[in-house]
Design a protein around this motif. Structure first.
Motif, PDB file in Angstrom:
ATOM      1  N   ARG A   6     -18.022 -56.468 -50.462  1.00  0.00           N
ATOM      2  CA  ARG A   6     -17.983 -55.329 -49.552  1.00  0.00           C
ATOM      3  C   ARG A   6     -19.205 -55.374 -48.643  1.00  0.00           C
ATOM      4  O   ARG A   6     -20.317 -55.585 -49.091  1.00  0.00           O
ATOM      5  CB  ARG A   6     -17.996 -54.044 -50.379  1.00  0.00           C
ATOM      6  N   THR A   8     -20.889 -53.249 -45.088  1.00  0.00           N
ATOM      7  CA  THR A   8     -20.766 -52.061 -44.252  1.00  0.00           C
ATOM      8  C   THR A   8     -21.573 -52.204 -42.965  1.00  0.00           C
ATOM      9  O   THR A   8     -22.427 -53.081 -42.844  1.00  0.00           O
ATOM     10  CB  THR A   8     -21.240 -50.797 -45.000  1.00  0.00           C
ATOM     11  N   ALA A  24     -18.124 -48.483 -40.713  1.00  0.00           N
ATOM     12  CA  ALA A  24     -17.073 -49.442 -41.063  1.00  0.00           C
ATOM     13  C   ALA A  24     -17.408 -50.100 -42.387  1.00  0.00           C
ATOM     14  O   ALA A  24     -18.575 -50.211 -42.772  1.00  0.00           O
ATOM     15  CB  ALA A  24     -16.941 -50.502 -39.975  1.00  0.00           C
ATOM     16  N   ARG A  26     -15.973 -53.635 -44.657  1.00  0.00           N
ATOM     17  CA  ARG A  26     -15.082 -54.790 -44.761  1.00  0.00           C
ATOM     18  C   ARG A  26     -14.913 -55.124 -46.237  1.00  0.00           C
ATOM     19  O   ARG A  26     -15.892 -55.289 -46.963  1.00  0.00           O
ATOM     20  CB  ARG A  26     -15.650 -56.002 -44.043  1.00  0.00           C
ATOM     21  N   ILE A  30     -10.380 -57.188 -44.680  1.00  0.00           N
ATOM     22  CA  ILE A  30      -9.905 -56.073 -43.852  1.00  0.00           C
ATOM     23  C   ILE A  30     -11.102 -55.221 -43.456  1.00  0.00           C
ATOM     24  O   ILE A  30     -11.940 -54.884 -44.298  1.00  0.00           O
ATOM     25  CB  ILE A  30      -8.860 -55.227 -44.597  1.00  0.00           C
ATOM     26  N   ILE A  31     -11.174 -54.884 -42.180  1.00  0.00           N
ATOM     27  CA  ILE A  31     -12.241 -54.028 -41.669  1.00  0.00           C
ATOM     28  C   ILE A  31     -11.637 -52.645 -41.421  1.00  0.00           C
ATOM     29  O   ILE A  31     -10.702 -52.506 -40.628  1.00  0.00           O
ATOM     30  CB  ILE A  31     -12.828 -54.577 -40.350  1.00  0.00           C
ATOM     31  N   TYR A  32     -12.169 -51.660 -42.117  1.00  0.00           N
ATOM     32  CA  TYR A  32     -11.736 -50.269 -41.961  1.00  0.00           C
ATOM     33  C   TYR A  32     -12.807 -49.569 -41.134  1.00  0.00           C
ATOM     34  O   TYR A  32     -13.961 -49.489 -41.562  1.00  0.00           O
ATOM     35  CB  TYR A  32     -11.607 -49.587 -43.315  1.00  0.00           C
ATOM     36  N   LEU A  78     -16.943 -53.647 -34.499  1.00  0.00           N
ATOM     37  CA  LEU A  78     -16.214 -54.878 -34.836  1.00  0.00           C
ATOM     38  C   LEU A  78     -17.110 -56.107 -34.708  1.00  0.00           C
ATOM     39  O   LEU A  78     -17.034 -57.026 -35.535  1.00  0.00           O
ATOM     40  CB  LEU A  78     -14.991 -55.020 -33.926  1.00  0.00           C
ATOM     41  N   PHE A  81     -19.012 -57.619 -37.557  1.00  0.00           N
ATOM     42  CA  PHE A  81     -18.275 -58.431 -38.512  1.00  0.00           C
ATOM     43  C   PHE A  81     -17.727 -59.710 -37.874  1.00  0.00           C
ATOM     44  O   PHE A  81     -16.876 -60.380 -38.441  1.00  0.00           O
ATOM     45  CB  PHE A  81     -17.112 -57.621 -39.100  1.00  0.00           C
ATOM     46  N   ARG A 142      -8.088 -50.376 -37.942  1.00  0.00           N
ATOM     47  CA  ARG A 142      -8.007 -51.309 -39.059  1.00  0.00           C
ATOM     48  C   ARG A 142      -7.850 -52.692 -38.438  1.00  0.00           C
ATOM     49  O   ARG A 142      -6.998 -52.895 -37.567  1.00  0.00           O
ATOM     50  CB  ARG A 142      -6.822 -50.997 -39.951  1.00  0.00           C
ATOM     51  N   ALA A 145     -10.448 -59.316 -40.442  1.00  0.00           N
ATOM     52  CA  ALA A 145     -11.649 -60.057 -40.071  1.00  0.00           C
ATOM     53  C   ALA A 145     -11.331 -61.522 -39.892  1.00  0.00           C
ATOM     54  O   ALA A 145     -10.575 -62.093 -40.687  1.00  0.00           O
ATOM     55  CB  ALA A 145     -12.717 -59.883 -41.150  1.00  0.00           C
ATOM     56  N   LEU A 150     -16.085 -64.286 -42.546  1.00  0.00           N
ATOM     57  CA  LEU A 150     -16.004 -64.049 -43.979  1.00  0.00           C
ATOM     58  C   LEU A 150     -16.455 -65.250 -44.799  1.00  0.00           C
ATOM     59  O   LEU A 150     -17.126 -65.117 -45.796  1.00  0.00           O
ATOM     60  CB  LEU A 150     -14.560 -63.720 -44.384  1.00  0.00           C
TER      61      LEU A 150
END
Length: 153
Positions: A6, A8, A24, A26, A30-32, A78, A81, A142, A145, A150
Motif C-alpha cells: 500500500r 499513499t 490517494a 494504491r 489500483i489507485i483510489y 496520479l 504513482f 479509480r 497503475a 509498481l
C-alpha cells in the motif's frame, strides 16, 4: 508479479489532517483517488462560488473553472504513482447543479483526457452539499497503475 504494498499520496492541505484522510492510495495496482476539488497548491479554492446569506451558491457560472482545476489536481495525484488520466477507468462527479455540470463536463473532460470520448466509465451525481460551501464539484477517480511504477519493469 506486481507488489501489493500500500502506498499513499497527499497534497499537505489543512483538511487532510483535520478530516484524517489521504488524497490517494494504491493497492494491488489500483489507485483510489479521494474526492478532488478546485484548490491550488496552497489549499485556496479556485473560482469559489458566491454565496447567499444562508451560505448557498447563488450561481454556478464557475463550474467549468472549478472542474478544470479539480481535474488538474487529479493529474497531480496520479503523477505521484507514475500514472495519468489515461490510466483512469472510472470517475464520479458529485455536483450541486447537474445541468451546469453536464454543460461544463463535455468540454472540460474532453480537454483534460485529450479525447472526444474519454475511455473511462463516468458517473454524474447531484448532491445537496459538498465539503466547502463555495465548492460546486468534487470528483473521485479509480485508475489502474502502470506496471512500470509498481514493479520497476
Amino acid at each position: 508479479m506486481c507488489s501489493p504494498i500500500r502506498r499513499t499520496a497527499n497534497f499537505g492541505v489543512p483538511w487532510e489532517k483535520a478530516y484524517g484522510y489521504v488524497q490517494a492510495v494504491r493497492v494491488k495496482g489500483i489507485i483510489y483517488i479521494s474526492g478532488q476539488l478546485s484548490h491550488d497548491i496552497a489549499g485556496n479554492l479556485v473560482a469559489p462560488a458566491k454565496l447567499d446569506p444562508a451560505g448557498r451558491p447563488v450561481d454556478f457560472s464557475n463550474m467549468e473553472e472549478q472542474m478544470r482545476q479539480t481535474y488538474a489536481n487529479a493529474v497531480a495525484v496520479l503523477a505521484e504513482f507514475g500514472a495519468s488520466l489515461d490510466d483512469v477507468v472510472e470517475e464520479t462527479l458529485y455536483v450541486l447543479d447537474v445541468d451546469a455540470a453536464f454543460a461544463a463536463a463535455g468540454k472540460v473532460r474532453k480537454e483534460m483526457y485529450g479525447a472526444e470520448v474519454p475511455a473511462c466509465a463516468s458517473n454524474l451525481i447531484g448532491v445537496s452539499r459538498l465539503a466547502f460551501p463555495e465548492q460546486l464539484i468534487e470528483v473521485t477517480f479509480r485508475a489502474i497503475a502502470p506496471c512500470v511504477s509498481l514493479c520497476g519493469v
